[in-house]
Motif scaffolding. Structure first.
Motif, PDB file in Angstrom:
ATOM      1  N   GLU A   1       3.187 -19.263  27.029  1.00 54.96           N
ATOM      2  CA  GLU A   1       3.586 -20.196  25.972  1.00 54.96           C
ATOM      3  C   GLU A   1       5.100 -20.376  25.953  1.00 54.96           C
ATOM      4  OE1 GLU A   1       1.745 -22.139  24.114  1.00 54.96           O
ATOM      5  OE2 GLU A   1       0.037 -21.350  25.249  1.00 54.96           O
ATOM      6  N   ASN A   2       5.842 -19.308  26.241  1.00 54.39           N
ATOM      7  CA  ASN A   2       7.299 -19.437  26.277  1.00 54.39           C
ATOM      8  C   ASN A   2       7.755 -20.408  27.360  1.00 54.39           C
ATOM      9  OD1 ASN A   2       7.661 -17.693  24.176  1.00 54.39           O
ATOM     10  ND2 ASN A   2       8.225 -15.923  25.426  1.00 54.39           N
ATOM     11  N   LEU A   3       7.022 -20.460  28.482  1.00 57.47           N
ATOM     12  CA  LEU A   3       7.368 -21.409  29.530  1.00 57.47           C
ATOM     13  C   LEU A   3       7.196 -22.841  29.024  1.00 57.47           C
ATOM     14  CD1 LEU A   3       8.109 -22.151  32.443  1.00 57.47           C
ATOM     15  CD2 LEU A   3       5.675 -21.919  33.030  1.00 57.47           C
ATOM     16  N   GLN A   4       6.156 -23.080  28.240  1.00 58.98           N
ATOM     17  CA  GLN A   4       5.941 -24.432  27.707  1.00 58.98           C
ATOM     18  C   GLN A   4       7.113 -24.842  26.814  1.00 58.98           C
ATOM     19  OE1 GLN A   4       3.166 -25.452  29.313  1.00 58.98           O
ATOM     20  NE2 GLN A   4       3.031 -23.276  29.889  1.00 58.98           N
ATOM     21  N   HIS A   5       7.599 -23.915  25.995  1.00 65.93           N
ATOM     22  CA  HIS A   5       8.743 -24.209  25.119  1.00 65.93           C
ATOM     23  C   HIS A   5      10.012 -24.430  25.931  1.00 65.93           C
ATOM     24  CE1 HIS A   5       6.176 -23.397  21.796  1.00 65.93           C
ATOM     25  NE2 HIS A   5       6.166 -22.085  21.932  1.00 65.93           N
ATOM     26  N   LEU A   6      10.232 -23.585  26.933  1.00 65.27           N
ATOM     27  CA  LEU A   6      11.424 -23.708  27.767  1.00 65.27           C
ATOM     28  C   LEU A   6      11.476 -25.065  28.449  1.00 65.27           C
ATOM     29  CD1 LEU A   6      13.919 -22.600  29.310  1.00 65.27           C
ATOM     30  CD2 LEU A   6      12.311 -21.669  30.999  1.00 65.27           C
ATOM     31  N   MET A   7      10.351 -25.520  28.983  1.00 62.34           N
ATOM     32  CA  MET A   7      10.329 -26.751  29.752  1.00 62.34           C
ATOM     33  C   MET A   7      10.564 -27.984  28.888  1.00 62.34           C
ATOM     34  SD  MET A   7      10.266 -25.733  32.729  1.00 62.34           S
ATOM     35  CE  MET A   7      10.339 -27.407  33.360  1.00 62.34           C
ATOM     36  N   ARG A   8      10.320 -27.912  27.597  1.00 56.10           N
ATOM     37  CA  ARG A   8      10.598 -29.058  26.731  1.00 56.10           C
ATOM     38  C   ARG A   8      12.085 -29.397  26.748  1.00 56.10           C
ATOM     39  NH1 ARG A   8       6.845 -31.254  23.764  1.00 56.10           N
ATOM     40  NH2 ARG A   8       4.833 -30.202  23.592  1.00 56.10           N
ATOM     41  N   SER A   9      12.929 -28.405  26.916  1.00 54.00           N
ATOM     42  CA  SER A   9      14.371 -28.648  27.018  1.00 54.00           C
ATOM     43  C   SER A   9      14.797 -28.881  28.457  1.00 54.00           C
ATOM     44  CB  SER A   9      15.141 -27.459  26.441  1.00 54.00           C
ATOM     45  OG  SER A   9      14.855 -27.272  25.072  1.00 54.00           O
ATOM     46  N   ALA A  10      14.174 -28.152  29.384  1.00 51.10           N
ATOM     47  CA  ALA A  10      14.606 -28.201  30.780  1.00 51.10           C
ATOM     48  C   ALA A  10      14.314 -29.539  31.453  1.00 51.10           C
ATOM     49  CB  ALA A  10      13.941 -27.069  31.571  1.00 51.10           C
ATOM     50  N   VAL A  11      13.264 -30.263  31.018  1.00 53.83           N
ATOM     51  CA  VAL A  11      12.885 -31.502  31.711  1.00 53.83           C
ATOM     52  C   VAL A  11      13.989 -32.560  31.678  1.00 53.83           C
ATOM     53  CG1 VAL A  11      10.396 -31.256  31.469  1.00 53.83           C
ATOM     54  CG2 VAL A  11      11.717 -32.346  29.623  1.00 53.83           C
TER      55      VAL A  11
END
Length: 214
Positions: A15-25
């Protein structure tokens, strides 16, 4: 943080990866993405690290992202869509196509609009009619929301900007390539836009492992 420590971390689809990718994209950049049919599909849209590569998993495909073509597997040749289908996808998702390369069983035809939108040119109707509705689209040059060129190959299901070292942010790369290379339904299109920063952002709830007691 950048992509390298993420790929070396050993995580998969937390789940943390999903949150991280919202900013990283909107910040991280790549040169190429490749869509693989069926691999790891199921469970809806999720970011994952698969075989040491970052990927976005969709309903029935996985889209791998890399900084270089050599970092991905050799693509399989796939049947290409007809011109009518490619035009419909581009119109549905508001994608500008400036160049289209088509093929028939014994001919290859290129149509270049010199930087302007060629998606709905009447001349394309004439070409399609002359070819007898047998034309398949091998490649198209699209314009991303950021205004950059993106070459999409329907045969290999790969996409990347022209130039060996050219890079695009993930949101531009995937947001243009996936709706063009794949028959994305409207509901899935909404989910994809949300994942790539084009929709409402849900409250972030990071998970933290319990610290050992002293």
């Amino acid at each position: 943080m950048d992509i390298k420590p993420l790929l070396d971390s050993g995580i998969t689809d937390t789940e943390n990866l999903q949150h991280l990718m919202r900013s990283a994209v909107g910040v991280w950049k790549a040169h190429v993405c490749m869509v693989v049919e069926g691999r790891g599909a199921g469970g809806g849209w999720r970011w994952t690290v698969d075989r040491g590569r970052l990927a976005l998993r969709g309903p029935n495909f996985v889209a791998y992202i890399a900084g270089s073509r050599k970092d991905l597997d050799f693509p399989e040749e796939r049947e290409v869509p007809l011109l009518a289908e490619v035009r419909e996808r581009a119109n549905r998702h508001g994608i500008t196509l400036t160049s289209i390369r088509m093929m028939t069983p014994n001919r290859s035809i290129g149509y270049d609009s010199r930087g302007e939108d060629a998606t709905n040119d009447p001349q394309l109707d004439g070409i399609s009619e002359a070819l007898g509705q047998e034309e398949g689209v091998v490649e198209a040059l699209a314009v991303t929301p950021g205004g950059y060129a993106l070459r999409c190959n329907f045969s290999t299901q790969t996409a990347g900007p022209p130039g060996a070292r050219a890079l695009l942010i993930y949101a531009d790369l995937l947001g243009t390539a996936l709706p063009l290379l794949r028959p994305i339904r409207e509901g899935d299109g909404v989910v994809l836009r949300s994942l790539l920063g084009g929709g409402p952002v849900p409250p972030v709830q990071w998970s933290q492992p319990t610290l050992p007691e002293a």
